[in-house]
Design a protein around this motif. Structure first.
Motif, mmCIF file in Angstrom:
data_model
loop_
_atom_site.group_PDB
_atom_site.id
_atom_site.type_symbol
_atom_site.label_atom_id
_atom_site.label_comp_id
_atom_site.label_asym_id
_atom_site.label_seq_id
_atom_site.Cartn_x
_atom_site.Cartn_y
_atom_site.Cartn_z
ATOM 1 N N ASN A 234 -34.907 -147.116 71.751
ATOM 2 C CA ASN A 234 -33.559 -147.643 71.486
ATOM 3 C C ASN A 234 -33.011 -148.396 72.694
ATOM 4 O OD1 ASN A 234 -32.738 -147.007 68.756
ATOM 5 N ND2 ASN A 234 -32.780 -144.849 69.329
ATOM 6 N N GLN A 235 -33.303 -147.883 73.877
ATOM 7 C CA GLN A 235 -32.883 -148.577 75.098
ATOM 8 C C GLN A 235 -33.597 -149.924 75.219
ATOM 9 O OE1 GLN A 235 -33.005 -146.133 78.615
ATOM 10 N NE2 GLN A 235 -32.943 -147.888 80.004
ATOM 11 N N THR A 236 -34.878 -149.946 74.878
ATOM 12 C CA THR A 236 -35.643 -151.198 74.903
ATOM 13 C C THR A 236 -35.085 -152.186 73.886
ATOM 14 O OG1 THR A 236 -37.642 -150.000 75.544
ATOM 15 C CG2 THR A 236 -37.939 -152.205 74.627
ATOM 16 N N LYS A 237 -34.729 -151.694 72.704
ATOM 17 C CA LYS A 237 -34.137 -152.547 71.673
ATOM 18 C C LYS A 237 -32.854 -153.208 72.175
ATOM 19 C CE LYS A 237 -32.313 -152.367 66.946
ATOM 20 N NZ LYS A 237 -31.965 -151.465 65.818
ATOM 21 N N SER A 238 -32.029 -152.451 72.861
ATOM 22 C CA SER A 238 -30.783 -152.999 73.421
ATOM 23 C C SER A 238 -31.077 -154.062 74.479
ATOM 24 C CB SER A 238 -29.938 -151.873 74.029
ATOM 25 O OG SER A 238 -29.546 -150.944 73.039
ATOM 26 N N ASN B 127 -43.221 -135.442 75.516
ATOM 27 C CA ASN B 127 -42.751 -134.222 76.186
ATOM 28 C C ASN B 127 -43.683 -133.815 77.331
ATOM 29 O OD1 ASN B 127 -40.590 -133.973 74.327
ATOM 30 N ND2 ASN B 127 -41.940 -132.958 72.867
ATOM 31 N N SER C 101 -40.332 -141.757 73.482
ATOM 32 C CA SER C 101 -39.227 -141.114 72.768
ATOM 33 C C SER C 101 -38.427 -142.174 72.033
ATOM 34 C CB SER C 101 -38.310 -140.349 73.733
ATOM 35 O OG SER C 101 -37.591 -141.258 74.556
ATOM 36 N N ASP C 102 -37.681 -141.749 71.028
ATOM 37 C CA ASP C 102 -36.796 -142.676 70.312
ATOM 38 C C ASP C 102 -35.738 -143.235 71.248
ATOM 39 O OD1 ASP C 102 -38.216 -142.245 68.028
ATOM 40 O OD2 ASP C 102 -36.702 -141.025 67.028
ATOM 41 N N ALA C 103 -35.278 -142.409 72.184
ATOM 42 C CA ALA C 103 -34.245 -142.861 73.128
ATOM 43 C C ALA C 103 -34.756 -144.029 73.966
ATOM 44 C CB ALA C 103 -33.818 -141.707 74.023
ATOM 45 N N GLU C 104 -36.023 -143.930 74.424
ATOM 46 C CA GLU C 104 -36.601 -145.017 75.222
ATOM 47 C C GLU C 104 -36.718 -146.294 74.390
ATOM 48 O OE1 GLU C 104 -37.413 -145.168 78.355
ATOM 49 O OE2 GLU C 104 -37.150 -143.081 78.948
ATOM 50 N N GLU D 137 -43.460 -142.079 79.081
ATOM 51 C CA GLU D 137 -42.920 -141.042 78.204
ATOM 52 C C GLU D 137 -42.397 -141.703 76.938
ATOM 53 O OE1 GLU D 137 -42.238 -137.133 77.130
ATOM 54 O OE2 GLU D 137 -43.173 -137.838 78.998
#
Length: 473
Positions: free
Chosen positions: A311-315, A264, A306-309, A304
């Motif tokens: 998850n995007q890397t995982k994809s 954050n 975050s879980d969103a980052e 930064e």
């Protein structure tokens, strides 16, 4: 030509190692009083990648990363838990390896010294500083006298010594000549570990340990010193001062510092309580995903978290693996097309050059990964649109080998490449079919049929040819 952003000079410098085709690296490691957080993982991942890339470019790399296993925070924790500082160190060193093993750090040939194993080496440097007039003893403590090195102090951190002096304070119970003077040796106190020295029982200051261990394993002058941005001052500034004065040589020639990982917008820090432990993240994301996430940004820039980052890397990682699996799943027995895939070969050669160009420019992993994804896209386009010939298949296999080598060996991101069939790997199926072929050669028809029927129950159909048995879903 490799260029490194050198914190000391403040710009990109052409990298010229002291010894031809050899590189010496020292990277500050963790103080082992707690589990490491994702911010601690960033330098471990990045500098491991630097080592891997330098080896890819033909250098022999000597890589040293220390453990600080005596420190105020460790002493406090040991006293609170009523255990020895050695027990604290062993606990968290073990935890460090448990956590970082999932990041695929290259341990082969790695030198990982502990501070407490190099006390004598620290004492020798301190004695040299005292003898040369750069340090003085005060009530059992020994301090480095910064004003004796006035012309060089502040060069690394780009700070003016007069400004530093105006903002410095002397702590209670410290007897220094100047507020900027820093401890090389601390006199023994109750409930603290101590060692014998010419100035009485005590323990080393924090900064001296890295000077001693780098000298021991790399010499008075070495190529690269790395660590987090927060170490530039005072830690690295003090290391440089005491080493140049006490040991001679240039100490580190290239200084590299990675940026922070933020949550954050706030810097991750144990002292502020704003941090996420690596082992907690590993409960939800694989280490290879975390590694790719870290390499997805230029090392000097803040990141930064975050879980969103993640998850995007995982994809993104799955996109790479799906493309590589498509290559493995090609029906090689029925390749009868006419396209030799020369366009893909040209793209591969272009990407190969661009990858090196990006990494040569201050290890720009983010840009290098962008080129890798361009090649992945080109592979998918070829598989979708091209009528591949046998010669074209050789090109595709060459691209496959290159991608696997770059991603796994150079960037250090492990790939899962086995084709899964009802949770059974393709390699396992091939092994089963080999056992069945052996049974047929021995005329054990009952076992051969049993294997065939059991595979069929799992949805795997086999076909016996003259020289080979093939299988399909």
């Amino acid at each position: 030509m490799i260029k490194i952003y050198n914190t000391l000079t403040g710009h990109l410098d052409e990298f010229k190692p002291l010894k031809e085709n050899e590189v010496s690296m020292y990277v500050c490691g963790p103080t082992v009083y707690n589990y490491i957080h994702i911010g601690n993982a960033r330098p471990a991942i990045f500098f491991d990648t630097v080592r891997r890339y330098l080896e890819y470019r033909g250098y022999k790399v000597t890589y040293v990363q220390n453990f600080t296993d005596v420190d105020d925070k460790m002493i406090n924790k040991a006293n609170i838990e009523n255990v020895s500082i050695k027990e604290i160190a062993e606990r968290y060193i073990k935890a460090y390896f448990e956590d970082t093993s999932k990041l695929n750090l290259k341990e082969d040939g790695m030198i990982r010294p502990k501070a407490t194993e190099n006390i004598n080496e620290m004492i020798e440097i301190i004695k040299s500083l005292v003898d040369k007039g750069y340090a003085y003893e005060s009530n059992g403590d020994v301090y480095f006298e910064v004003n004796k090195y006035k012309d060089g102090y502040g060069e690394l951190s780009k700070q003016n010594i007069e400004d530093l002096e105006s903002g410095a304070r002397i702590n209670v119970n410290e007897v220094k000549k100047d507020p900027l003077d820093f401890a090389l040796w601390k006199a023994s106190k109750p409930n603290e570990p101590s060692w014998d020295s010419p100035w009485g029982k005590g323990r080393p200051g924090w900064h001296i340990e890295c000077s001693a261990m780098s000298k021991k394993y790399l010499g008075d002058s070495f190529d690269i010193h790395g660590g987090g941005l927060d170490l530039i001052f005072p830690h690295h500034e003090n290391e440089r001062a005491q080493s140049k004065c006490g040991c001679g040589g240039t100490f580190a020639r290239y200084w590299m510092h990675n940026g922070y990982i933020n949550i954050n917008g706030e810097k991750m820090s144990k002292s502020s309580g704003s941090f996420v432990l690596l082992r907690d993240i590993l409960k939800y994301f694989e280490g290879r995903v975390i590694r790719l996430f870290v390499l997805g940004s230029h090392y000097r820039k803040p990141m930064e978290f975050s879980d969103a980052e993640l998850n995007q890397t995982k994809s993104s990682l799955e996109r790479i693996e799906n493309t590589l699996k498509r290559i493995k799943e090609l029906d090689r027995e029925n390749i009868k097309g006419i396209d030799d895939c020369q366009e893909l070969l040209a793209t591969k050669k272009e990407i190969e050059a661009k990858f090196i160009e990006a990494m040569d420019e201050d290890f720009n992993t983010a840009q290098a990964l962008g080129y890798i994804f361009e090649l992945v896209k080109a592979v998918n386009k070829t598989l979708d649109e091209v009528n591949i010939s046998k010669k074209g298949l050789e090109v595709i296999d060459e691209v496959y080998s290159y991608l696997v080598m770059i991603i796994q060996d150079v960037l250090g991101v492990k790939l899962k490449l086995e084709v899964e069939v009802n949770n059974i790997s393709a390699d396992l199926i091939e092994l089963i079919l080999e056992l069945r072929r052996n049974a047929r050669e021995e005329k054990n028809w009952a076992l051969s049929d049993k294997i065939r029927d059991r595979l069929l129950e799992l949805g795997i159909k086999i076909k016996d040819g003259k020289d080979k048995t093939t299988w399909t879903m």
